[in-house]
Design a protein around this motif. Structure first.
Motif, PDB file in Angstrom:
ATOM      1  N   TYR B 207       0.845  -1.211   0.000  1.00 35.52           N
ATOM      2  CA  TYR B 207       0.000   0.000   0.000  1.00 35.52           C
ATOM      3  C   TYR B 207       0.872   1.249   0.000  1.00 35.52           C
ATOM      4  O   TYR B 207       0.612   2.209  -0.740  1.00 35.52           O
ATOM      5  CB  TYR B 207      -0.923   0.052   1.226  1.00 35.52           C
ATOM      6  N   GLY B 208       1.889   1.235   0.851  1.00 38.81           N
ATOM      7  CA  GLY B 208       2.751   2.411   0.976  1.00 38.81           C
ATOM      8  C   GLY B 208       3.487   2.710  -0.315  1.00 38.81           C
ATOM      9  O   GLY B 208       3.571   3.865  -0.745  1.00 38.81           O
ATOM     10  N   LEU B 209       4.016   1.672  -0.947  1.00 41.97           N
ATOM     11  CA  LEU B 209       4.779   1.895  -2.172  1.00 41.97           C
ATOM     12  C   LEU B 209       3.853   2.324  -3.321  1.00 41.97           C
ATOM     13  O   LEU B 209       4.236   3.177  -4.137  1.00 41.97           O
ATOM     14  CB  LEU B 209       5.562   0.628  -2.558  1.00 41.97           C
ATOM     15  N   ALA B 210       2.662   1.752  -3.372  1.00 41.42           N
ATOM     16  CA  ALA B 210       1.715   2.141  -4.429  1.00 41.42           C
ATOM     17  C   ALA B 210       1.404   3.634  -4.327  1.00 41.42           C
ATOM     18  O   ALA B 210       1.434   4.363  -5.325  1.00 41.42           O
ATOM     19  CB  ALA B 210       0.442   1.315  -4.326  1.00 41.42           C
ATOM     20  N   LEU B 311      -2.288   3.028 -13.138  1.00 39.22           N
ATOM     21  CA  LEU B 311      -3.512   2.249 -12.903  1.00 39.22           C
ATOM     22  C   LEU B 311      -3.239   1.143 -11.881  1.00 39.22           C
ATOM     23  O   LEU B 311      -4.030   0.935 -10.949  1.00 39.22           O
ATOM     24  CB  LEU B 311      -4.007   1.647 -14.223  1.00 39.22           C
ATOM     25  N   ALA B 312      -2.098   0.461 -12.051  1.00 39.01           N
ATOM     26  CA  ALA B 312      -1.762  -0.626 -11.130  1.00 39.01           C
ATOM     27  C   ALA B 312      -1.692  -0.113  -9.687  1.00 39.01           C
ATOM     28  O   ALA B 312      -2.219  -0.747  -8.765  1.00 39.01           O
ATOM     29  CB  ALA B 312      -0.432  -1.261 -11.524  1.00 39.01           C
ATOM     30  N   CYS B 313      -1.068   1.062  -9.503  1.00 43.93           N
ATOM     31  CA  CYS B 313      -0.973   1.639  -8.155  1.00 43.93           C
ATOM     32  C   CYS B 313      -2.359   1.950  -7.594  1.00 43.93           C
ATOM     33  O   CYS B 313      -2.658   1.669  -6.427  1.00 43.93           O
ATOM     34  CB  CYS B 313      -0.131   2.910  -8.174  1.00 43.93           C
ATOM     35  N   LEU B 314      -3.195   2.537  -8.451  1.00 42.79           N
ATOM     36  CA  LEU B 314      -4.560   2.842  -8.017  1.00 42.79           C
ATOM     37  C   LEU B 314      -5.302   1.564  -7.642  1.00 42.79           C
ATOM     38  O   LEU B 314      -6.064   1.523  -6.666  1.00 42.79           O
ATOM     39  CB  LEU B 314      -5.321   3.576  -9.134  1.00 42.79           C
ATOM     40  N   LEU B 315      -5.076   0.512  -8.415  1.00 39.64           N
ATOM     41  CA  LEU B 315      -5.744  -0.759  -8.133  1.00 39.64           C
ATOM     42  C   LEU B 315      -5.269  -1.344  -6.803  1.00 39.64           C
ATOM     43  O   LEU B 315      -6.058  -1.927  -6.065  1.00 39.64           O
ATOM     44  CB  LEU B 315      -5.502  -1.759  -9.268  1.00 39.64           C
ATOM     45  N   VAL B 316      -3.975  -1.162  -6.498  1.00 39.73           N
ATOM     46  CA  VAL B 316      -3.473  -1.655  -5.211  1.00 39.73           C
ATOM     47  C   VAL B 316      -4.178  -0.912  -4.065  1.00 39.73           C
ATOM     48  O   VAL B 316      -4.554  -1.512  -3.056  1.00 39.73           O
ATOM     49  CB  VAL B 316      -1.939  -1.488  -5.117  1.00 39.73           C
ATOM     50  N   VAL B 317      -4.386   0.398  -4.254  1.00 36.68           N
ATOM     51  CA  VAL B 317      -5.078   1.184  -3.228  1.00 36.68           C
ATOM     52  C   VAL B 317      -6.525   0.705  -3.085  1.00 36.68           C
ATOM     53  O   VAL B 317      -7.017   0.458  -1.965  1.00 36.68           O
ATOM     54  CB  VAL B 317      -5.035   2.690  -3.568  1.00 36.68           C
ATOM     55  N   ILE B 318      -7.203   0.523  -4.205  1.00 37.67           N
ATOM     56  CA  ILE B 318      -8.594   0.043  -4.165  1.00 37.67           C
ATOM     57  C   ILE B 318      -8.651  -1.357  -3.541  1.00 37.67           C
ATOM     58  O   ILE B 318      -9.495  -1.641  -2.682  1.00 37.67           O
ATOM     59  CB  ILE B 318      -9.199   0.040  -5.591  1.00 37.67           C
ATOM     60  N   GLY B 319      -7.720  -2.198  -3.953  1.00 38.37           N
ATOM     61  CA  GLY B 319      -7.664  -3.547  -3.385  1.00 38.37           C
ATOM     62  C   GLY B 319      -7.377  -3.517  -1.895  1.00 38.37           C
ATOM     63  O   GLY B 319      -7.907  -4.329  -1.132  1.00 38.37           O
ATOM     64  N   GLY B 320      -6.535  -2.570  -1.486  1.00 35.64           N
ATOM     65  CA  GLY B 320      -6.216  -2.439  -0.069  1.00 35.64           C
ATOM     66  C   GLY B 320      -7.442  -2.029   0.741  1.00 35.64           C
ATOM     67  O   GLY B 320      -7.687  -2.551   1.833  1.00 35.64           O
ATOM     68  N   LEU B 321      -8.219  -1.102   0.196  1.00 30.93           N
ATOM     69  CA  LEU B 321      -9.446  -0.701   0.888  1.00 30.93           C
ATOM     70  C   LEU B 321     -10.422  -1.875   0.937  1.00 30.93           C
ATOM     71  O   LEU B 321     -11.103  -2.090   1.946  1.00 30.93           O
ATOM     72  CB  LEU B 321     -10.074   0.510   0.188  1.00 30.93           C
ATOM     73  N   ALA B 322     -10.476  -2.661  -0.163  1.00 19.95           N
ATOM     74  CA  ALA B 322     -11.347  -3.847  -0.181  1.00 19.95           C
ATOM     75  C   ALA B 322     -10.888  -4.839   0.882  1.00 19.95           C
ATOM     76  O   ALA B 322     -11.712  -5.421   1.606  1.00 19.95           O
ATOM     77  CB  ALA B 322     -11.329  -4.495  -1.559  1.00 19.95           C
ATOM     78  N   GLN B 323      -9.574  -5.010   0.990  1.00 22.74           N
ATOM     79  CA  GLN B 323      -9.035  -5.933   1.993  1.00 22.74           C
ATOM     80  C   GLN B 323      -9.442  -5.495   3.396  1.00 22.74           C
ATOM     81  O   GLN B 323      -9.885  -6.306   4.207  1.00 22.74           O
ATOM     82  CB  GLN B 323      -7.507  -5.983   1.855  1.00 22.74           C
ATOM     83  N   MET B 324      -9.324  -4.187   3.666  1.00 24.60           N
ATOM     84  CA  MET B 324      -9.696  -3.683   4.991  1.00 24.60           C
ATOM     85  C   MET B 324     -11.190  -3.866   5.232  1.00 24.60           C
ATOM     86  O   MET B 324     -11.625  -4.173   6.341  1.00 24.60           O
ATOM     87  CB  MET B 324      -9.319  -2.200   5.123  1.00 24.60           C
ATOM     88  N   TYR B 325     -11.967  -3.682   4.186  1.00 26.05           N
ATOM     89  CA  TYR B 325     -13.427  -3.837   4.309  1.00 26.05           C
ATOM     90  C   TYR B 325     -13.765  -5.280   4.680  1.00 26.05           C
ATOM     91  O   TYR B 325     -14.578  -5.540   5.565  1.00 26.05           O
ATOM     92  CB  TYR B 325     -14.097  -3.439   2.991  1.00 26.05           C
ATOM     93  N   VAL B 326     -13.116  -6.211   3.964  1.00 24.18           N
ATOM     94  CA  VAL B 326     -13.372  -7.634   4.236  1.00 24.18           C
ATOM     95  C   VAL B 326     -12.938  -7.964   5.665  1.00 24.18           C
ATOM     96  O   VAL B 326     -13.681  -8.606   6.418  1.00 24.18           O
ATOM     97  CB  VAL B 326     -12.615  -8.521   3.222  1.00 24.18           C
ATOM     98  N   THR B 327     -11.735  -7.517   6.037  1.00 28.54           N
ATOM     99  CA  THR B 327     -11.201  -7.850   7.361  1.00 28.54           C
ATOM    100  C   THR B 327     -12.033  -7.192   8.460  1.00 28.54           C
ATOM    101  O   THR B 327     -12.484  -7.865   9.393  1.00 28.54           O
ATOM    102  CB  THR B 327      -9.732  -7.378   7.484  1.00 28.54           C
ATOM    103  N   ILE B 328     -12.239  -5.886   8.342  1.00 31.89           N
ATOM    104  CA  ILE B 328     -12.855  -5.151   9.453  1.00 31.89           C
ATOM    105  C   ILE B 328     -14.364  -5.380   9.484  1.00 31.89           C
ATOM    106  O   ILE B 328     -14.919  -5.763  10.514  1.00 31.89           O
ATOM    107  CB  ILE B 328     -12.523  -3.646   9.364  1.00 31.89           C
ATOM    108  N   ILE B 329     -15.027  -5.158   8.366  1.00 30.71           N
ATOM    109  CA  ILE B 329     -16.486  -5.239   8.399  1.00 30.71           C
ATOM    110  C   ILE B 329     -16.967  -6.677   8.230  1.00 30.71           C
ATOM    111  O   ILE B 329     -17.842  -7.132   8.969  1.00 30.71           O
ATOM    112  CB  ILE B 329     -17.089  -4.269   7.365  1.00 30.71           C
TER     113      ILE B 329
END
Lengths: 243, 404
Positions: B207-210, B311-329
């Motif tokens: 996430y940080g590098l993206a 685009l790849a970096c943006l996708l990593v950010v979107i994927g990261g938010l999805a990951q947090m959503y799955v984990t947290i919610i």
């Protein structure tokens, strides 16, 4: 049987001595009880025994009494309204046998809510009652994440009709206090236990788990009991029989 | 390596001020949303007594994790001695501070009583991982600011290596703390796992590098500076490695859970029949946030395209938010059981059912506001101070480079 003079005097003397000393001993026992301005001690471990076999289907007397006693009011929004006590129905996975019983804060010996609270607002008293200090709760809700029993509620909106003994405030977390105000007053019971008894079910018994002579200890000794989520080894203050 | 020259963003282009205005606008909307939620109470959000932490936490935890990861670029230079990364270090430290500020703003404004922040700073329960985190977060600001000073003040440059090592250690502990917020929760099947801490560390790398690469590309382009293929290619391949590392940890986490009978329920929920959470996992986290960007980063043809890597970096950010959503919610939505061999079938308090949650607009605004303040702080800082090198052209970044 005849009693000679010496024997009579002996028995009388003993009777007088017992009657003189016994109240004194009783006084010592009473003196060991806690005055309102004294700190609680770990001598007591307050808890509840819930007999699921006696809990009546559809009866909500304990819930109503709890919420009345503690001024817990909702706004007809079930998802966000607070609940200090609720009735749950469980079904045996193999047999399909269903039963209901009330669930509230289990007043654990090792409460996960106390472990995770960053400010120490979530705390356990020496006598085992788990409470929230309303002055230091910042509303982070980590305790609610940590509680295996879903016992805690977040106050989602402005509260009305508060009781002086149960302060509540928007943005903080709350849960069953084991009617701590009644315990401290020496009532030796909780609103839910009183209501259940009044309904004639007697499914909820309050008492001191540390006192071998207490009714709760006697009943726990007679029949098997369980804790909720026994796998977590939290040593809950609320025990269940008949589940 | 040639001497590196750093320069603040020059010129007051309308574009730059336009970006500032947009970010400030988003931030204002976020503050308004926070005020609205606090004024009315949390019932106006999607959060309930079932789903206790909502969208603000998704953004906050993502930003905090990304913050520690953004510092990696500087660590690679100071700690691991890679000269190529040296000109990239200052921006790395700056982003780390800015992203953490964004995450913390969201976290604090979502508290039930944000006005009691002083209580959180003065009353501590040291058994609480949250309390440790307060120290770790505040300390991170201090450590990274000192680290930036060592990097930016010529006289102090000699200390940048030991301070960099200290900052690197601190960030590893910080992300361990963030992962352990969930890892230490015994109650819920989705959490309660030691693997969450190292998993969050590897997520943070990606996430940080993206985010770093996105900001670097935008800033260099926006100020008309060169970003050569040498630096660009190195960073995009590194991002690919970090995404692969994330895959590995996700695999270990789920395999471990699948081996534990008690956890079959949560695994079935996340992987197979959890509706939105299953979709978020497979489509959001795995495909969009993992597979597609990894292919772009590693593919020598696709990876040449700056647009595709953006685009790849943006996708990593979107994927990261999805990951947090799955984990947290997702982790909260899955019901808890009370007794072994018995299923909770009903209650007056949503027991035994998958909790429903729908993010509300104010929650989303607050979360996006965290991103906005992070970018706003970064933009103002690169405008005011020399964070960015004058050039990252291949000849500057790597004197041995020969143009093909």
């Amino acid at each position: 049987m005849t009693i000679n003079r010496r024997g009579f005097l002996g028995i009388s003397g003993a009777a007088i001595a017992v009657s003189a000393v016994a109240p004194g001993l009783r006084l010592i026992e009473l003196a060991e009880g806690r005055a309102p301005d004294q700190a609680v001690t770990p001598k007591q471990r307050w808890g509840l025994l819930i007999d699921a076999a006696k809990c009546a289907d559809g009866c909500t007397a304990c819930i109503d009494a709890c919420h009345e006693e503690n001024g817990v009011t909702g706004n007809n929004r079930p998802a966000t309204d607070p609940q200090w006590i609720r009735k749950v129905t469980v079904e045996d996975n193999t047999t399909g046998f269903r039963q209901s019983f009330p669930v509230m804060c289990q007043h654990c010996e090792h409460p996960p809510c106390v472990d995770v609270c960053p400010t120490g607002a979530s705390f356990k008293r020496a006598d085992g009652i788990v409470l929230v200090d309303k002055h230091t709760c910042i509303g982070c809700r980590y305790c609610m994440m940590a509680c295996p029993y879903k016992a805690r509620s977040f106050i989602h909106e402005v509260t009305t009709g508060q009781k002086t003994h149960a302060p509540r405030g928007k943005g903080t977390v709350e849960s069953c206090t084991l009617c701590v105000h009644k315990v401290d007053r020496g009532d030796n019971t909780t609103a839910c236990a009183v209501a259940c008894k009044k309904e004639g079910h007697e499914a909820i018994l309050f008492g001191d788990l540390n006192d071998p002579g207490s009714e709760i200890r006697k009943r726990l000794k007679q029949k098997p009991s369980t804790q909720l989520r026994p796998d977590l080894k939290l040593n809950t203050g609320v025990r269940y029989q008949g589940v | 390596m040639a001497n590196i020259h750093y320069r603040p963003f020059e010129g007051c282009t309308t574009g730059f001020y336009g970006v500032l205005a947009v970010l400030a606008g988003v931030l204002l909307a976020a503050l308004g949303a926070a005020w609205y939620m606090e004024h009315n109470g949390h019932w106006v959000t999607g959060m309930t007594n079932q789903v206790i932490w909502g969208t603000p936490h998704v953004f906050a935890v993502f930003l905090i994790v990304a913050a520690s990861g953004a510092l990696n670029v500087a660590s690679i230079s100071s700690v691991f001695g890679r000269a190529l990364y040296k000109p990239l270090s200052r921006l790395s430290g700056l982003l780390a501070v800015a992203l953490l500020a964004g995450g913390l703003m969201v976290l604090v404004l979502d508290l039930g009583r944000p006005d009691r922040l002083i209580v959180a700073m003065t009353y501590y329960n040291f058994k609480s991982i949250f309390a440790w985190n307060i120290f770790l977060y505040v300390g991170f600001f201090a450590v990274v600011i000192v680290y930036l000073w060592m990097m930016m003040e010529r006289k102090m440059n000699v200390y940048s290596k030991p301070v960099g090592l200290f900052a690197f250690t601190w960030r590893l502990i910080l992300t361990t703390g963030t992962g352990s917020i969930f890892g230490f929760l015994v109650a819920r099947d989705a959490y309660n796992s030691a693997v969450l801490a190292p998993m969050f560390i590897v997520f943070s790398f990606a996430y940080g590098l993206a985010i770093y690469l996105l900001v670097l590309m935008a800033a260099m382009k926006g100020s008309g500076r060169d970003l050569g293929d040498v630096v660009f290619t190195r960073l995009r391949r590194l991002l690919g490695v970090f995404i692969a590392g994330s895959f590995y940890f996700v695999l270990v986490y789920h395999l471990t859970n699948l081996y534990i009978a008690q956890r079959h329920g949560i695994e079935e929920f996340i992987l197979l029949n959890g509706g939105i959470y299953t979709q978020m996992f497979w489509i959001g986290q795995m495909l969009v946030g993992g597979l597609i960007p990894m292919v772009i980063c590693f593919h020598n043809g696709l990876g040449r395209s700056r647009a595709l890597v953006t685009l790849a970096c943006l996708l990593v950010v979107i994927g990261g938010l999805a990951q947090m959503y799955v984990t947290i919610i997702g982790g909260q939505a899955f019901p808890m059981q009370l007794l072994p061999d018995k299923t909770l079938v009903s209650s007056g308090f949503f027991d035994g059912v998958v909790a429903s949650y729908r993010p509300s607009l104010p929650e989303i605004l607050l979360g996006v506001g965290g991103v906005a303040i992070a970018l706003l702080l970064t933009a103002v800082a690169v405008r005011a101070l020399p964070f960015l090198p004058e050039s990252l052209a291949d000849a500057v970044a790597d004197p041995h480079h020969k143009a093909a």
